[in-house]
Write an enzyme that holds these catalytic residues in place. Sequence first.
Site, mmCIF file in Angstrom:
data_model
loop_
_atom_site.group_PDB
_atom_site.id
_atom_site.type_symbol
_atom_site.label_atom_id
_atom_site.label_comp_id
_atom_site.label_asym_id
_atom_site.label_seq_id
_atom_site.Cartn_x
_atom_site.Cartn_y
_atom_site.Cartn_z
ATOM 1 N N ASN A 9 0.874 -1.174 0.000
ATOM 2 C CA ASN A 9 0.000 0.000 0.000
ATOM 3 C C ASN A 9 0.912 1.226 0.000
ATOM 4 O O ASN A 9 1.458 1.592 1.034
ATOM 5 C CB ASN A 9 -0.894 -0.012 1.249
ATOM 6 C CG ASN A 9 -1.736 1.250 1.353
ATOM 7 O OD1 ASN A 9 -1.823 2.028 0.407
ATOM 8 N ND2 ASN A 9 -2.350 1.466 2.504
ATOM 9 N N LYS A 11 0.182 4.257 -0.406
ATOM 10 C CA LYS A 11 -0.461 5.494 0.091
ATOM 11 C C LYS A 11 -0.167 6.644 -0.889
ATOM 12 O O LYS A 11 -0.038 6.411 -2.072
ATOM 13 C CB LYS A 11 -0.005 5.793 1.511
ATOM 14 C CG LYS A 11 -0.113 4.560 2.419
ATOM 15 C CD LYS A 11 0.037 4.887 3.848
ATOM 16 C CE LYS A 11 -0.006 3.587 4.648
ATOM 17 N NZ LYS A 11 -0.071 3.806 6.069
ATOM 18 N N HIS A 95 -9.776 1.381 4.548
ATOM 19 C CA HIS A 95 -8.507 1.563 5.279
ATOM 20 C C HIS A 95 -8.732 2.547 6.428
ATOM 21 O O HIS A 95 -9.515 3.491 6.305
ATOM 22 C CB HIS A 95 -7.431 2.078 4.320
ATOM 23 C CG HIS A 95 -6.058 2.045 4.921
ATOM 24 N ND1 HIS A 95 -5.609 3.020 5.782
ATOM 25 C CD2 HIS A 95 -5.057 1.137 4.807
ATOM 26 C CE1 HIS A 95 -4.374 2.715 6.163
ATOM 27 N NE2 HIS A 95 -4.015 1.585 5.584
ATOM 28 N N GLU A 97 -7.092 4.957 7.390
ATOM 29 C CA GLU A 97 -6.853 6.366 7.025
ATOM 30 C C GLU A 97 -8.057 6.948 6.281
ATOM 31 O O GLU A 97 -8.339 8.143 6.384
ATOM 32 C CB GLU A 97 -5.545 6.464 6.207
ATOM 33 C CG GLU A 97 -4.345 6.283 7.123
ATOM 34 C CD GLU A 97 -3.087 5.725 6.480
ATOM 35 O OE1 GLU A 97 -2.980 5.734 5.238
ATOM 36 O OE2 GLU A 97 -2.206 5.264 7.240
ATOM 37 N N GLU A 167 -5.843 -4.679 10.585
ATOM 38 C CA GLU A 167 -4.794 -3.673 10.753
ATOM 39 C C GLU A 167 -5.064 -2.853 12.014
ATOM 40 O O GLU A 167 -5.827 -1.878 11.961
ATOM 41 C CB GLU A 167 -4.783 -2.725 9.557
ATOM 42 C CG GLU A 167 -4.470 -3.377 8.238
ATOM 43 C CD GLU A 167 -3.845 -2.386 7.262
ATOM 44 O OE1 GLU A 167 -2.736 -2.643 6.828
ATOM 45 O OE2 GLU A 167 -4.451 -1.341 6.996
ATOM 46 N N GLY A 173 2.202 2.355 10.644
ATOM 47 C CA GLY A 173 3.195 3.414 10.477
ATOM 48 C C GLY A 173 3.859 3.834 11.780
ATOM 49 O O GLY A 173 4.529 4.868 11.839
ATOM 50 N N SER A 212 3.034 -2.174 10.453
ATOM 51 C CA SER A 212 4.490 -2.218 10.673
ATOM 52 C C SER A 212 5.094 -3.604 10.430
ATOM 53 O O SER A 212 5.967 -4.048 11.180
ATOM 54 C CB SER A 212 4.831 -1.702 12.070
ATOM 55 O OG SER A 212 4.437 -0.347 12.195
HETATM 56 C C1 PEP Z 1 -1.029 0.275 6.029
HETATM 57 O O1 PEP Z 1 -1.171 1.474 5.956
HETATM 58 O O2 PEP Z 1 -1.856 -0.467 5.477
HETATM 59 C C2 PEP Z 1 0.128 -0.263 6.751
HETATM 60 C C3 PEP Z 1 0.075 -1.485 7.160
HETATM 61 O O3 PEP Z 1 1.161 0.606 6.990
HETATM 62 P P1 PEP Z 1 2.553 0.260 7.733
HETATM 63 O O4 PEP Z 1 3.077 -1.025 7.157
HETATM 64 O O5 PEP Z 1 3.438 1.422 7.438
HETATM 65 O O6 PEP Z 1 2.249 0.121 9.185
#
Ligand code: PEP
Length: 259
Positions: A9, A11, A95, A97, A167, A173, A212
């Site tokens: 992803n 972003k 998601h 976000e 998630e 992040g 992460s």
């Molecule tokens: C995400 O935004 O879907 C995600 C998992 O980000 P990160 O791996 O940076 O935590």
Amino acid sequence: MRRKLVVANWKMHGNLERNRLLLQEIVAGVQGLHNADFAVCVPHPYLFQAQQMLAATNVAWGAQNVHQAEQGAYTGAVSAWMVADFGCTYAIIGHSERRGQFRETNECAARSMKLAIKAGLVPIYCMGETLDEYEAGVTEAVVASQLDGVLNIVGIKLFSKVVFAYEPVWAIGTGRTASPGQAQAVHEFIRARIAKHDLEVAAGLRILYGGSVKPANAAQLLVMPDIDGGLIGSASLAADEFVAICRVANGAPGSKRRV
Ligand code: PEP
């Protein structure tokens, strides 16, 4: 057997030149890895570039969102059919976000999911609790409401065409990740909840973990029986890290169909 799936992803990152280099390195890195599936979800303007560069490879591509209406006066929005025009396999839906920054609800996600499926895409539906919810011990209640919120609108049968992603928002992040045991427990909970409606759908469902994921923790996460792959944010912007995670997935055993 559920094959592992690793999805990048990106972003709102990238530009034509940087994407070109990143995609080239990813393609070279995962060439010959045929025991797992790989995909890159890019910003909408770069779908054409992804299509051009990935069409003849073992890396699929997708969008990071699609709108909840088929077409119409929705300035700035992008429909499921528009992204399908660029050969996308996947569309991320719901998601955290989108939920947090754009106020998208379960109902929005459910409508986008239905349209994505109608347009021939595989939705990747994201669920997960915030830090406050995690600390309050209500993870299962939050995930259950995100699950039921779409299930009631989309219907269990269509879930056979969906990939899920757990998630935890506090892990996205932040460099902080759920332990393999914590993540496995939530994945098992999701699968069991779906199994109450349809055993077959639950057994075949791929549930990715996101938050992460890095090369250093991927093996411990992906070996868990209900973790069917990863949704990768920051580590997907560095080809060597993303490829390393793909290699782990390729080497991890696919999970047996069990509920
Ligand atoms: C995400 O935004 O879907 C995600 C998992 O980000 P990160 O791996 O940076 O935590």
